[in-house]
Design a protein around this motif. Structure first.
Motif: not given
Length: 325
Positions: A1-8, A10-14, A44-46
């Motif tokens: 599993m990989d979580d490289t997506a980014e967006a403008g 707010p991030p879905a991250r704990g 994995q940060s997402a």
């Protein structure tokens, strides 16, 4: 599993916990269950969890994906992980989800070990081809999971206390404990009507489909062979076949996708949906998001409230469009 997506958006991250921070006895038990030593771990940060989410490399060359948490990170998270264990054990092979290899409940830590999926998160802002692929997968899920192959609670039971956002805000405002500062002015003016509208959500959402109930970009993996794999199933419940689609679309819009109504109306999972039922569920979801966004952030989840607020604004805009406002 990989979580490289980014967006403008707010991030879905704990705030993730590193694998090395898990007590040695628990890590040793995991290695015993896997039959090999862990030689590397990549966090994995997402995703909204303060626990461990990491790809583990084993001494024998295998890879697995681990999720682990204790009450020290967040008091509610162990129960959520236990719910996910029950669902993951029961999901049939036809469901495009990672297979659960093993699980442990030791010294207050709940650990899930999944097959490691070679995949990545969707690109954000959404790319049309990837969104089409995901929307097709959502339709496939609704078809495969109707009737539900897994015994889970109905959506009314699962979300009984959560989908009361407008009613809670209305009561708090009447009691003088919430001045509605920062709430959308239209929502503030129409709070009693919104509270009444959301009260019909449970009947509207009822159904026999196994719903994931938390579909967003951070819970989807796109594989090199063109599949969509759906991860993180702790909130699964029985609902209408369009329930997952409706809950996903405000986040799609927030992350650069098209207007929700257009996507919903054209989708096969929404065919034959009762318009009043859809509107009631959307009202309840918007109230849930905007009501929870006003609360303090839970432990280990500093971006959750901003994410909910952004989703809620899109859900409210969609609701206003459906109501002709």
């Amino acid at each position: 599993m990989d979580d490289t997506a980014e967006a403008g958006a707010p991030p879905a991250r704990g705030v993730r916990t590193a694998w090395g921070s898990v007590p040695a006895r628990v890590r040793a038990a995991v290695e015993g269950r896997l039959g090999a030593r862990v030689v590397r771990a990549r966090t994995q940060s997402a995703g909204f969890s303060p626990g461990v989410a990491a790809r583990l490399g084993l001494a024998d060359g295998r890879r697995v994906f681990v999720k682990a948490v204790s009450a020290a990170q967040n008091p509610e998270s162990p129960g959520i992980h236990r719910d996910e264990v029950r669902i993951a054990r029961a999901l049939p092979a036809a469901v495009p989800a990672p297979r659960l290899l093993a699980d442990l409940d030791l010294d207050g830590w709940v650990v899930l070990l999944f097959e490691d999926v070679e995949g990545r998160l969707p690109a954000l802002p959404w790319e049309p081809a990837e969104l089409d692929l995901v929307l097709g997968a959502v339709g496939d899920l609704a078809a495969v999971l109707t009737p539900s192959p897994v015994a889970v609670p109905p959506v009314a039971q699962r979300q009984e206390s959560a989908f009361r956002g407008w009613r809670v805000l209305s009561a708090d405002h009447a009691a003088g404990t919430d001045d509605l500062a920062g709430l959308d002015p239209w929502a503030a003016r129409n709070l009693p009507a919104l509270a009444e509208l959301e009260s019909g959500w449970a009947a509207g959402a009822a159904g026999g489909t196994l719903a994931h109930a938390d579909l967003r970009a951070d819970n989807l993996l796109l594989t090199p062979d063109g599949r969509v794999v759906v991860v993180d199933w702790p909130w699964a419940c029985l609902a209408a076949p369009w329930y997952d689609l409706l809950l996903m679309l405000p986040s799609v819009r927030m992350q650069g996708g098209p207007p929700p109504e257009r996507l919903f109306a054209a989708h096969r999972a929404a065919a034959g949906a009762d318009p009043d039922a859809v509107t009631a569920v959307l009202a309840a979801f918007a109230g849930y998001l905007l009501g929870h966004a006003r609360r303090p952030a839970p432990p280990g989840l500093p971006t959750l409230r901003a994410f909910q607020a952004a989703q809620g604004r899109e859900a409210l805009a969609w609701l206003r469009a459906r109501l002709g406002e």
